[in-house]
Write a protein that holds these residues in place. Sequence first.
Motif, PDB file in Angstrom:
ATOM      1  N   TRP A   1       0.828  -1.202   0.000  1.00 14.10           N
ATOM      2  CA  TRP A   1       0.000   0.000   0.000  1.00 14.10           C
ATOM      3  C   TRP A   1       0.868   1.260   0.000  1.00 14.10           C
ATOM      4  N   ASN A   2       0.354   2.319  -0.553  1.00 16.34           N
ATOM      5  CA  ASN A   2       0.997   3.633  -0.481  1.00 16.34           C
ATOM      6  C   ASN A   2       0.654   4.235   0.883  1.00 16.34           C
ATOM      7  N   ALA A   3       1.579   4.096   1.846  1.00 23.26           N
ATOM      8  CA  ALA A   3       1.302   4.528   3.220  1.00 23.26           C
ATOM      9  C   ALA A   3       1.032   6.028   3.306  1.00 23.26           C
ATOM     10  N   ALA A   4       1.592   6.795   2.359  1.00 23.55           N
ATOM     11  CA  ALA A   4       1.437   8.257   2.384  1.00 23.55           C
ATOM     12  C   ALA A   4       0.285   8.735   1.510  1.00 23.55           C
ATOM     13  N   PHE A   5      -0.664   7.852   1.216  1.00 21.21           N
ATOM     14  CA  PHE A   5      -1.758   8.170   0.309  1.00 21.21           C
ATOM     15  C   PHE A   5      -2.551   9.397   0.770  1.00 21.21           C
ATOM     16  N   VAL A   6      -3.001   9.386   2.017  1.00 17.38           N
ATOM     17  CA  VAL A   6      -3.798  10.503   2.544  1.00 17.38           C
ATOM     18  C   VAL A   6      -2.937  11.759   2.671  1.00 17.38           C
ATOM     19  N   GLU A   7      -1.701  11.586   3.086  1.00 19.04           N
ATOM     20  CA  GLU A   7      -0.797  12.736   3.230  1.00 19.04           C
ATOM     21  C   GLU A   7      -0.565  13.422   1.895  1.00 19.04           C
ATOM     22  N   GLN A   8      -0.392  12.647   0.826  1.00 15.06           N
ATOM     23  CA  GLN A   8      -0.160  13.223  -0.500  1.00 15.06           C
ATOM     24  C   GLN A   8      -1.402  13.954  -1.012  1.00 15.06           C
ATOM     25  N   ILE A   9      -2.577  13.410  -0.722  1.00 14.44           N
ATOM     26  CA  ILE A   9      -3.816  14.101  -1.111  1.00 14.44           C
ATOM     27  C   ILE A   9      -3.947  15.415  -0.349  1.00 14.44           C
ATOM     28  N   ASN A  10      -3.650  15.371   0.933  1.00 12.73           N
ATOM     29  CA  ASN A  10      -3.762  16.568   1.775  1.00 12.73           C
ATOM     30  C   ASN A  10      -2.798  17.665   1.341  1.00 12.73           C
ATOM     31  N   ALA A  11      -1.642  17.275   0.783  1.00 16.56           N
ATOM     32  CA  ALA A  11      -0.663  18.261   0.330  1.00 16.56           C
ATOM     33  C   ALA A  11      -1.185  19.057  -0.858  1.00 16.56           C
ATOM     34  N   ILE A  12      -2.065  18.444  -1.651  1.00 13.18           N
ATOM     35  CA  ILE A  12      -2.603  19.120  -2.838  1.00 13.18           C
ATOM     36  C   ILE A  12      -3.972  19.717  -2.552  1.00 13.18           C
ATOM     37  N   TYR A  13      -4.815  18.931  -1.880  1.00 17.43           N
ATOM     38  CA  TYR A  13      -6.152  19.388  -1.516  1.00 17.43           C
ATOM     39  C   TYR A  13      -6.287  19.322   0.011  1.00 17.43           C
TER      40      TYR A  13
ATOM     41  N   LYS B   1      -5.080   3.923   7.772  1.00 14.76           N
ATOM     42  CA  LYS B   1      -4.230   3.008   8.531  1.00 14.76           C
ATOM     43  C   LYS B   1      -5.002   1.750   8.907  1.00 14.76           C
ATOM     44  N   TYR B   2      -6.238   1.902   9.380  1.00 15.74           N
ATOM     45  CA  TYR B   2      -7.052   0.751   9.754  1.00 15.74           C
ATOM     46  C   TYR B   2      -7.367  -0.114   8.529  1.00 15.74           C
ATOM     47  N   PHE B   3      -7.621   0.534   7.407  1.00 15.70           N
ATOM     48  CA  PHE B   3      -7.910  -0.211   6.181  1.00 15.70           C
ATOM     49  C   PHE B   3      -6.732  -1.106   5.807  1.00 15.70           C
ATOM     50  N   GLN B   4      -5.521  -0.552   5.848  1.00 13.50           N
ATOM     51  CA  GLN B   4      -4.334  -1.340   5.526  1.00 13.50           C
ATOM     52  C   GLN B   4      -4.164  -2.524   6.476  1.00 13.50           C
ATOM     53  N   GLU B   5      -4.511  -2.332   7.738  1.00 18.67           N
ATOM     54  CA  GLU B   5      -4.330  -3.379   8.736  1.00 18.67           C
ATOM     55  C   GLU B   5      -5.396  -4.460   8.644  1.00 18.67           C
ATOM     56  N   TYR B   6      -6.642  -4.057   8.370  1.00 23.12           N
ATOM     57  CA  TYR B   6      -7.751  -5.004   8.483  1.00 23.12           C
ATOM     58  C   TYR B   6      -8.250  -5.554   7.159  1.00 23.12           C
ATOM     59  N   PHE B   7      -7.795  -4.984   6.046  1.00 25.66           N
ATOM     60  CA  PHE B   7      -8.208  -5.547   4.760  1.00 25.66           C
ATOM     61  C   PHE B   7      -7.753  -6.997   4.599  1.00 25.66           C
TER      62      PHE B   7
END
Length: 342
Positions: free
Chosen positions: A278-290, A304-310
């Motif tokens: 997974w791209n661990a910085a997915f939300v962080e990268q979105i937040n940097a732009i939007y 984080k929970y999605f990555q752990e529990y999927f």
Amino acid sequence: MSGQNDYISQTIERYIYQVIRRVPKKNQKDIEQELRLLIDDMLEKRCGALPRTKKDLDVVLVELGAPGDLAAQYLDVPRRSLIGPELFPKYIFILKIALLAAGIGLTVSALIGALINPQESFFPIIGKWLSNMALALGGAFTAVTLVFAFFEWRGIRVDEIKGSFRPEDLPPVPSQKARISKVDSIVDIVFSMLILLLLAAAPQLIAVYTSQGAIFLFELEVLHRLLPLLFVSFVCGLVRECDSLIEGRYTLRLAYVHTACNVLAALCCIFIFSQPIWNAAFVEQINAIYPIGEGYSFLSRLWKYFQEYFPVFLLACFLFETLNAWVRALRYGKSEGREPHE
């Protein structure tokens, strides 16, 4: 006399069922009518005006031959072949589904890719589409052919009767609840094929596209490295669903096959998701732009929970499917042929 008549009618139904389920669906109704008339004519010729007995029917059915051998006469497939006549109709049926799913899936992904990247010229898009199409169709053909060749090699048949054919050995016609839905198996195959194609040929489409570029859900290099395990997991599902279509009903043998396939697929998933896929910085990268503002903390925890529990969710699905196969095999395997009472 009533016992004789019951045996005759039930055995005829069992014999015809074992023949027609081995032939293409479009021919089943005509073959069923033909067999009923043929058996009736042979009994009438043998018995005349005398009552028909169990022995008379046994002689007639033995003369017709084992259901698999009789069904083979309706199929234009040589007895000695990579995939024999009993499996060939279902092989062609599954192969058409797999190739169609691969072709449609890749075409749709190519169109989406062209819309996302309008600056890319026409010929590179066509070239990439043709290249991916050749790989996908070749892979689908190889996977399906190897699965059915394995079934042929292992001698997996549809309710095969070992040794000399005896009409009394014919298994009962399974009740509706004991039968496996073809639609469910086909949907599983198509869905698995589309997911595999998406991950293998166009993982870049699983992303959030912004004015500054794409933010990918996966680490593409890691995903590419793990593709062989994804393919193994897909083949496990293909074996499971193809065997379900061949068997056509819940049995203990099928439950063992489901268990083996699900365990192997689960082990592949455990290893796959133990890697940084997974791209661990997915939300962080979105937040940097939007900038998300106050929702950033919540979305970060959610990701984080999605990555752990999927992976846990996938393992639960494998466990549920395995238990379902065993419960149905144990429940309906003992009552095959008895229609439920109203």
